[in-house]
Design a protein around this motif. Structure first.
Motif, PDB file in Angstrom:
ATOM      1  N   SER A  87       2.911  -0.429  -0.567  1.00 13.23           N
ATOM      2  CA  SER A  87       3.408  -1.452   0.347  1.00 13.23           C
ATOM      3  C   SER A  87       2.249  -2.041   1.148  1.00 13.23           C
ATOM      4  O   SER A  87       1.326  -1.328   1.552  1.00 13.23           O
ATOM      5  CB  SER A  87       4.441  -0.839   1.308  1.00 13.23           C
ATOM      6  N   VAL A  88       2.296  -3.344   1.383  1.00 11.92           N
ATOM      7  CA  VAL A  88       1.275  -4.024   2.183  1.00 11.92           C
ATOM      8  C   VAL A  88       1.824  -4.404   3.555  1.00 11.92           C
ATOM      9  O   VAL A  88       1.249  -5.250   4.240  1.00 11.92           O
ATOM     10  CB  VAL A  88       0.759  -5.281   1.451  1.00 11.92           C
ATOM     11  N   ILE A 128       0.057  -6.237  -6.025  1.00 15.19           N
ATOM     12  CA  ILE A 128      -0.043  -7.320  -5.050  1.00 15.19           C
ATOM     13  C   ILE A 128      -1.523  -7.624  -4.857  1.00 15.19           C
ATOM     14  O   ILE A 128      -2.276  -6.778  -4.374  1.00 15.19           O
ATOM     15  CB  ILE A 128       0.598  -6.924  -3.712  1.00 15.19           C
ATOM     16  N   PRO A 129      -1.982  -8.824  -5.231  1.00 15.24           N
ATOM     17  CA  PRO A 129      -3.404  -9.139  -5.088  1.00 15.24           C
ATOM     18  C   PRO A 129      -3.767  -9.403  -3.626  1.00 15.24           C
ATOM     19  O   PRO A 129      -3.119 -10.190  -2.934  1.00 15.24           O
ATOM     20  CB  PRO A 129      -3.573 -10.401  -5.944  1.00 15.24           C
ATOM     21  N   ARG A 136     -14.173   3.561  -3.881  1.00 14.03           N
ATOM     22  CA  ARG A 136     -12.808   3.106  -4.088  1.00 14.03           C
ATOM     23  C   ARG A 136     -12.240   2.595  -2.757  1.00 14.03           C
ATOM     24  O   ARG A 136     -12.744   2.908  -1.684  1.00 14.03           O
ATOM     25  CB  ARG A 136     -11.914   4.226  -4.628  1.00 14.03           C
ATOM     26  N   ALA A 137     -11.185   1.797  -2.874  1.00 15.87           N
ATOM     27  CA  ALA A 137     -10.528   1.221  -1.694  1.00 15.87           C
ATOM     28  C   ALA A 137      -9.152   1.837  -1.513  1.00 15.87           C
ATOM     29  O   ALA A 137      -8.505   2.271  -2.475  1.00 15.87           O
ATOM     30  CB  ALA A 137     -10.410  -0.302  -1.841  1.00 15.87           C
ATOM     31  N   SER A 138      -8.704   1.880  -0.267  1.00 12.25           N
ATOM     32  CA  SER A 138      -7.370   2.385   0.060  1.00 12.25           C
ATOM     33  C   SER A 138      -6.886   1.693   1.321  1.00 12.25           C
ATOM     34  O   SER A 138      -7.684   1.156   2.100  1.00 12.25           O
ATOM     35  CB  SER A 138      -7.380   3.894   0.249  1.00 12.25           C
ATOM     36  N   LEU A 139      -5.578   1.704   1.517  1.00  9.16           N
ATOM     37  CA  LEU A 139      -4.980   1.148   2.730  1.00  9.16           C
ATOM     38  C   LEU A 139      -4.694   2.286   3.692  1.00  9.16           C
ATOM     39  O   LEU A 139      -4.106   3.295   3.315  1.00  9.16           O
ATOM     40  CB  LEU A 139      -3.688   0.399   2.403  1.00  9.16           C
ATOM     41  N   GLY A 150      -0.151   5.628   1.181  1.00 12.26           N
ATOM     42  CA  GLY A 150       0.343   6.244  -0.044  1.00 12.26           C
ATOM     43  C   GLY A 150       0.489   7.742   0.108  1.00 12.26           C
ATOM     44  O   GLY A 150       1.477   8.335  -0.341  1.00 12.26           O
ATOM     45  N   GLU A 151      -0.514   8.391   0.712  1.00 11.88           N
ATOM     46  CA  GLU A 151      -0.431   9.835   0.898  1.00 11.88           C
ATOM     47  C   GLU A 151       0.714  10.203   1.824  1.00 11.88           C
ATOM     48  O   GLU A 151       1.446  11.164   1.585  1.00 11.88           O
ATOM     49  CB  GLU A 151      -1.750  10.350   1.464  1.00 11.88           C
TER      50      GLU A 151
END
Length: 549
Positions: free
Chosen positions: A300-301, A341-342, A377-380, A422-423
């Motif tokens: 989810s963004v 989702i870009p 790497r990237a993460s939110l 996400g986690e």
């Protein structure tokens, strides 16, 4: 005949024509000369007649309305007429000759009447004396006799020392003439004019900064909207900023040089500056060089907004440019990409202490290519739990899939890993799964059986309590008192001063004496148990003698 003819002694009048001009004519001649002198004097000393154009004749009256400078009357309105197109009125005014040198092309006229605004109250004296026309002398060299009056008093009187600049705003059209210019909470100027360019869709504000504060305006000065209350919700939390009370009530623009920036050279007359919507927007460094990258987010963004920070190990190195950017995902290599989702981000070299030019861009591209192969790497991640703001975090990870370069429409794709949101979602899902796996039905049945057993136990205790109460009710208290009395009497009989105690004491003494007599025999039996049958050969105990004195 008359009596005069009959009187020979009376002299006869001699009638003769008068020669010359009578002195009586001196009176009108003198009057004429005086009038002529007055006329010539008035013509010679008469000031110019000017015309002033007004939108309306409200407050004006021919022959009564005066023109003043610093409350000194220098002219009078003589005639008021309507313009040919009825778009206004034209007033003719006579100005004193001594004040004609003040009539320049930039001379200003305006009607003074009672006014109430956020800036204060003015013109109250006209409530009794009536309105009048105030005049501000011009500074130009060319003279003029036709003028257009101002709708209101000028914000800044002509000749006031200071600096005029032009402020350009592309955001909300929220300012008006007379709004304050503020430096660190102190009003130092005002907006004089407001114009809006329909084609460019920009607002242009003519601003005047009074001396000596005009020296604070340099090429690196930033202007921002200081009106109202500024509330920002970001990944860093909640930030509230307010201007001064005057700016809260009437609006205003604040200016300063951003911290860490150089002062720069002094700004010139009518220099242009942008007006930023907030203090943060004005003080945030503006970088020209940036390197775009693409993220394909499967989570989810929610909470991710354009302008959100992009951080590398806690240091901001860029920002989010666009969420849910428009891309053609048909040529993506992975089947899951069509559901992603870009998110378009940019890395800004200057934030990493690199050059803000092409050299910095090249360095970022080379470094990112190397780091992506090494596990970058990237993460939110959630920046603030209260606001729900999300930012992009770049970290190095071990045990990740080998990097396979992917470019979509010219943008390099940074692989994503689950992190933060996400986690947390996965942990919540696992917890709910464990809760669902619990044998809640059998546990409920066991609890029901336990409650029934506890109920039976409670009933048993209740029955036992009732039986005990009945036994206590039937117990004879008098008998118990009698028994306690006998016991007390018995204890008294065996107390220290009673006869019974003395008898017991004597008996114990006799037993002790008897035991002393039996002690030698017991010792003999202990050494020789057969001495009662056979004669003992043990000699008497030798008693040691003491030292002779």
């Amino acid at each position: 005949m008359t009596n005069l003819d009959n009187n020979p002694d009376q002299e006869k009048a001699i009638i003769a024509p008068i020669k010359g001009i009578s002195k009586i004519w001196l009176v009108p001649v003198v009057a004429f000369l005086i009038g002529a002198w007055i006329l010539v004097h008035n013509v010679i000393n008469q000031g110019p007649t000017i015309t002033i154009e007004f939108d309306t004749a409200q407050g004006l009256e021919a022959g009564k309305t005066k023109i003043k400078i610093r409350d000194v009357t220098i002219g009078l309105i003589e005639e008021i007429s309507l313009k040919d197109d009825s778009s206004g009125v034209i007033a003719k005014a006579a100005i004193e000759k001594s004040s004609s040198k003040l009539l320049k092309t930039d001379t200003q006229f305006w009607i003074v009447s009672p006014r109430i605004s956020f800036g204060g109250v003015s013109g109250l004296q006209t409530l009794l004396s009536g309105a009048y026309i105030n005049m501000a002398p011009g500074q130009e060299s060319k003279s003029a006799k036709k003028f257009i009056a101002l709708d209101r008093p000028p914000i800044t009187p002509l000749g006031t020392p200071g600096l005029r600049v032009v402020l350009v705003s592309e955001s909300a059209f929220t300012f008006k003439e007379g709004d304050l210019l503020i430096y660190q909470g102190m009003p130092v100027g005002r907006l004089e004019t407001v114009k809006f360019d329909l084609e460019a869709r920009k607002a242009y504000y003519g601003a005047f900064i009074e001396a000596p504060f005009h020296t604070l305006i340099t090429e690196n000065t930033r202007f921002w909207n200081a009106s109202g209350i500024e509330l920002s919700l970001s990944a860093d939390g909640i930030d509230i900023k307010t201007g001064s009370l005057a700016s809260l009530l009437s609006g205003g623009i604040e200016f300063d040089i951003p911290e860490g920036s150089e002062k720069g050279t002094q700004a010139g007359e009518n220099a242009e500056f942008n007006v930023y919507p907030s203090f943060e927007a004005a003080t945030t460094p503006h970088f020209t060089a940036e390197v775009p990258y693409l993220l394909l987010v499967n989570d989810s963004v929610r909470g991710l907004r354009p302008g959100a920070p992009v951080e590398y190990r806690g240091l901001r190195v860029g920002e989010v440019k666009e969420v849910n950017a428009t891309f053609d995902l048909a040529d993506f290599r992975t089947t899951d990409a069509s559901f992603s989702i870009p998110v378009l981000i940019s890395i800004q070299p200057a934030r990493a202490n690199l050059a803000d030019n092409q050299l910095g861009i090249n360095h970022v591209i080379e470094q990112m290519d190397l780091w992506l192969k090494q596990g970058l790497r990237a993460s939110l991640k959630t920046g603030n739990l209260v606001t729900g703001a999300v930012f992009v975090d770049l970290q190095h990870y071990r045990d990740v899939a080998q990097y396979d370069e992917q470019i979509v429409q010219g943008y390099t794709v940074i692989p994503m890993v689950k992190g933060g949101i996400g986690e947390l979602t996965q942990q919540v899902s696992n917890t709910l799964g464990k809760i669902n796996a619990l044998p809640l039905e059998s546990l409920t049945q066991d609890m029901s059986v336990l409650i029934k057993d506890l109920t039976k136990t409670a009933l048993t205790f209740e029955s036992a309590g009732a039986t005990l109460n009945s036994r206590l009710a039937s117990f004879d208290v008098a008998t118990l008192n009698e028994t306690l009395g006998n016991l007390s009497q018995l204890l008294d009989d065996y107390s220290g001063n009673s006869d019974g105690f003395a008898n017991v004491n004597d008996t114990l003494k006799e037993i002790q004496s008897t035991m002393k007599e039996l002690t030698p025999m017991l010792q003999k039996l202990n050494h020789s148990p057969n001495s009662l049958i056979f004669k003992s050969k043990v000699g008497p105990d030798i008693e040691p003698r003491g030292i002779e004195q």
